[in-house]
Design a protein around this motif. Structure first.
Motif, short mmCIF file in Angstrom:
data_model
loop_
_atom_site.label_atom_id
_atom_site.label_comp_id
_atom_site.label_asym_id
_atom_site.label_seq_id
_atom_site.Cartn_x
_atom_site.Cartn_y
_atom_site.Cartn_z
N HIS A 28 0.82 -1.21 0.00
CA HIS A 28 0.00 0.00 0.00
C HIS A 28 0.86 1.26 0.00
CE1 HIS A 28 -3.90 -1.81 0.32
NE2 HIS A 28 -3.62 -2.45 1.45
N LEU A 29 1.97 1.23 0.71
CA LEU A 29 2.79 2.43 0.86
C LEU A 29 3.77 2.66 -0.30
CD1 LEU A 29 3.53 2.46 4.68
CD2 LEU A 29 1.97 3.91 3.38
N ILE A 30 3.59 1.93 -1.38
CA ILE A 30 4.40 2.22 -2.56
C ILE A 30 4.14 3.66 -3.01
CG2 ILE A 30 4.63 1.72 -5.02
CD1 ILE A 30 4.36 -1.24 -4.30
N ASP A 31 2.88 4.07 -2.94
CA ASP A 31 2.52 5.46 -3.23
C ASP A 31 2.20 6.15 -1.90
OD1 ASP A 31 1.79 7.82 -4.39
OD2 ASP A 31 -0.17 7.12 -5.05
N ARG A 32 3.22 6.67 -1.25
CA ARG A 32 3.05 7.28 0.07
C ARG A 32 2.23 8.57 0.02
NH1 ARG A 32 8.11 4.89 0.44
NH2 ARG A 32 8.33 3.59 2.29
N ARG A 33 2.22 9.22 -1.12
CA ARG A 33 1.45 10.46 -1.23
C ARG A 33 -0.02 10.23 -0.92
NH1 ARG A 33 2.45 12.00 -7.14
NH2 ARG A 33 2.24 9.77 -7.20
N GLY A 37 0.95 12.06 2.24
CA GLY A 37 1.13 13.40 1.68
C GLY A 37 -0.16 14.16 1.46
N ILE A 38 -1.10 13.57 0.77
CA ILE A 38 -2.34 14.27 0.44
C ILE A 38 -3.17 14.60 1.68
CG2 ILE A 38 -4.52 14.11 -0.83
CD1 ILE A 38 -2.98 12.66 -3.04
N PRO A 39 -3.30 13.69 2.67
CA PRO A 39 -4.04 14.09 3.87
C PRO A 39 -3.45 15.31 4.57
CG PRO A 39 -3.81 11.73 3.83
CD PRO A 39 -2.99 12.25 2.71
N TRP A 40 -2.14 15.41 4.62
CA TRP A 40 -1.52 16.57 5.27
C TRP A 40 -1.56 17.80 4.38
CZ3 TRP A 40 -1.21 17.28 10.16
CH2 TRP A 40 -1.31 16.16 10.97
N PRO A 82 -9.13 15.50 6.56
CA PRO A 82 -8.30 14.37 6.11
C PRO A 82 -8.91 13.01 6.45
CG PRO A 82 -7.27 15.45 7.97
CD PRO A 82 -8.44 16.29 7.56
N GLN A 83 -9.73 12.95 7.50
CA GLN A 83 -10.34 11.67 7.85
C GLN A 83 -11.32 11.22 6.78
OE1 GLN A 83 -9.71 14.08 10.02
NE2 GLN A 83 -8.70 13.15 11.74
N PHE A 119 -3.98 1.29 8.36
CA PHE A 119 -4.85 2.38 8.79
C PHE A 119 -4.79 2.61 10.30
CE2 PHE A 119 -6.39 2.02 4.51
CZ PHE A 119 -6.63 3.34 4.19
N VAL A 120 -4.49 1.59 11.08
CA VAL A 120 -4.28 1.78 12.52
C VAL A 120 -3.01 2.61 12.74
CG1 VAL A 120 -3.63 0.59 14.65
CG2 VAL A 120 -5.58 -0.21 13.33
N LEU A 121 -1.95 2.30 12.00
CA LEU A 121 -0.71 3.08 12.12
C LEU A 121 -0.90 4.52 11.66
CD1 LEU A 121 1.88 0.44 10.86
CD2 LEU A 121 1.49 1.18 13.22
N ILE A 122 -1.60 4.71 10.55
CA ILE A 122 -1.87 6.07 10.07
C ILE A 122 -2.70 6.83 11.10
CG2 ILE A 122 -3.15 7.39 8.34
CD1 ILE A 122 -2.24 5.34 6.27
N SER A 123 -3.70 6.17 11.67
CA SER A 123 -4.55 6.82 12.67
C SER A 123 -3.75 7.21 13.91
CB SER A 123 -5.70 5.89 13.07
OG SER A 123 -6.50 5.60 11.97
N ALA A 124 -2.86 6.34 14.35
CA ALA A 124 -2.06 6.64 15.53
C ALA A 124 -1.13 7.83 15.28
CB ALA A 124 -1.25 5.42 15.95
#
Length: 168
Positions: A28-33, A37-40, A82-83, A119-124
């Motif tokens: 999933h994180l191949i495209d980190r944007r 990136g985009i949420p921020w 962003p959520q 998504f748990v890691l992103i949420s944290a």
């Protein structure tokens, strides 16, 4: 020919379940944007718009530092932007990424657990970042311009550091 195939089959080591799940996160994180990136970028744009609107309101009403103005800014939905984006990304991760992962030999269970872990890691990380931004907003009294975005109603009235420092 059979010895050659037998030699390659013996050198293949099955991966453990945590390694397979972590590989889904990496897929999933191949495209980190998309996930980071985009949420921020959305948070940044929402912040700029919030500052702009708050300053307009402040100039037309006579000031932003009044308790009513500060309380009115607590009803901003900008911090949730962003959520909502990440909800859509989660749906797309399943619909677009799942067939690709199946092609790589990922099981449905590993794909689900890897996506959920991501998504748990992103949420944290986002929760920690929003908590820090809420505290910075409180300490600087609205970024030095009486504008509040991160200290919304659902993120706490005063924040954990602010409350602890005032109670002692």
């Amino acid at each position: 020919m059979t010895d050659l195939l037998a030699g390659t089959a013996a050198s293949v080591h099955p991966r453990s379940a945590p390694a397979r799940i972590w590989n889904v996160v990496r897929l999933h994180l191949i495209d980190r944007r998309t996930y980071i990136g985009i949420p921020w970028l959305i948070v940044e744009m929402a912040f700029v718009i919030t500052v702009f609107i708050a300053q307009i309101i402040g100039f037309t009403t006579g000031g932003l530092g009044t308790p009513d103005a500060i309380e009115g800014q607590r009803y901003s939905w900008a911090v949730l932007s962003p959520q909502w984006y990440l909800v859509i990304v989660g749906v797309q991760a399943i619909s677009f990424g799942f067939p690709l992962a199946l092609g790589f030999g990922v099981t449905r269970r590993d794909f689900y657990l890897g996506t959920a872990l991501l998504f748990v890691l992103i949420s944290a990380v986002n929760a920690l970042a929003f908590a820090v931004l809420t505290q910075l907003e409180q300490v600087t009294e609205g970024w030095f311009i009486d504008t509040y975005m991160f200290n919304a109603l659902w993120l706490g009235l005063d924040g954990f550091w602010w409350t602890c420092s005032r109670s002692s």
